[in-house]
Design a protein around this motif. Structure first.
Motif: not given
Length: 323
Positions: A185-190
């Motif tokens: 996924g993303l490095t950090r969730p939105i």
């Protein structure tokens, strides 16, 4: 001499309820700065700040997410990518529209003092730079970067400005899947970057850096980065591993994918100030040597819940943080 009664008096004033927790951009915070300035003057510290005062004035910046954030990757299906799950604008991003062919630039770090330059073979004019978050040898204590602790050179804003200076029209920041295997996924969730409700204590950035960023910048998921790279016949895992190369990566244009992106980030400038004073040394042998002693005078203000008397927010007085 230093006396306990004097120390206690200063701490009681700075940590008193009247200061309201000294949150940045509040009257209590500004009053604390005035108090410290008066103490510096009383102790005879030279005024070496702005306009011959004890204040060094500078700007902070906060931002909030706008409602026009889009990403299209021509050549992939679907072309329109999913906001929140596959991408979102980086907090350092400017608002704007851009697009172009994609060039992989490793970690996107230019650090001559460390003998590292990910841009030495890069041609970025009119292109979109794809780079990894973090730094080479992230968990290597012997790394020429900090190793284990995040280095100054790996700050996202420094990478963005380095790419922009070389002609990039946009930046894609992707997870470092070499040092973080299994990341899809993303490095950090939105929600950790753009919470639905603004945080009580604002997240501040240095305005002098952010105002220099004039191009769209987005965080993308490892899965999407892999798809972009694979569309050019390459492996994201192999490129991420190659980014660890000592001295910097050999930049590579990814023939095939074409990226179009729109970012919407609203910036607000917050004037503030440090309080600075100078004690000049008496020994001419050391007149060119400096010692900097620092502390922060801000704290976190008031809580968000009502107290027992109906007032809004318990005061976080901040006696040992950092009165």
């Amino acid at each position: 001499s230093i006396r306990a009664t004097d120390l206690e008096a200063d701490v009681r004033f700075l940590a008193g309820d009247a200061m309201g927790g000294r949150l940045t951009d509040t009257d209590g915070n500004r009053q604390a700065a005035e108090f410290i300035s008066s103490r510096f003057a009383r102790f005879g510290l030279s005024a070496v700040g702005s306009d011959e005062t004890h204040f060094q004035r500078f700007d902070l910046m906060t931002n909030r997410l706008g409602d026009r954030n889009r990403l299209r990757v021509l050549g992939l299906r679907p072309m329109d990518r999913q906001f929140g799950d596959e991408f979102y604008p980086d907090p350092a991003s400017a608002s704007g529209e851009s697009g172009g062919a994609v060039v992989f630039v490793g970690f996107g770090i230019a650090a001559p003092s460390l003998g590292h330059d990910d841009y030495r073979t890069a041609t970025l004019t009119g292109k979109v730079a794809l780079m990894l978050n973090h730094e080479p040898g992230e968990f290597d204590a012997e790394s020429r970067f900090e190793g284990v602790v995040t280095s100054e050179e790996s700050r996202s804003v420094r990478k963005i400005l380095a790419a922009q200076a070389r002609g990039a029209v946009a930046v894609l920041l992707a997870p470092d899947i070499h040092n973080h295997p299994g990341q899809r996924g993303l490095t950090r969730p939105i929600h950790g970057v753009w919470p639905e409700r603004p945080p009580r204590v604002a997240r501040y950035h240095l305005a002098s850096w952010l105002t220099e960023v004039r191009i769209p910048v987005i965080q993308i998921s490892a899965t999407l980065a892999g798809q972009i790279v694979e569309d050019a016949g390459r492996s994201f895992e192999e490129l991420a591993a190659a980014a660890e190369r000592l001295g910097g990566v050999a930049a590579e244009e990814l023939s095939g994918p074409w990226v179009e992106l729109t970012t919407s980030v609203h910036r607000r400038t917050v004037p503030t100030r440090n309080v600075v004073g100078l004690v000049e040394g008496a020994d001419a042998r050391y007149r060119d040597e400096w010692i900097v002693i620092s502390a922060h005078y801000d704290h976190v203000g008031r809580g968000s819940r009502q107290n027992s008397r109906g007032g809004i927010g318990e005061i976080h007085n901040g006696a040992d943080d950092n009165a």
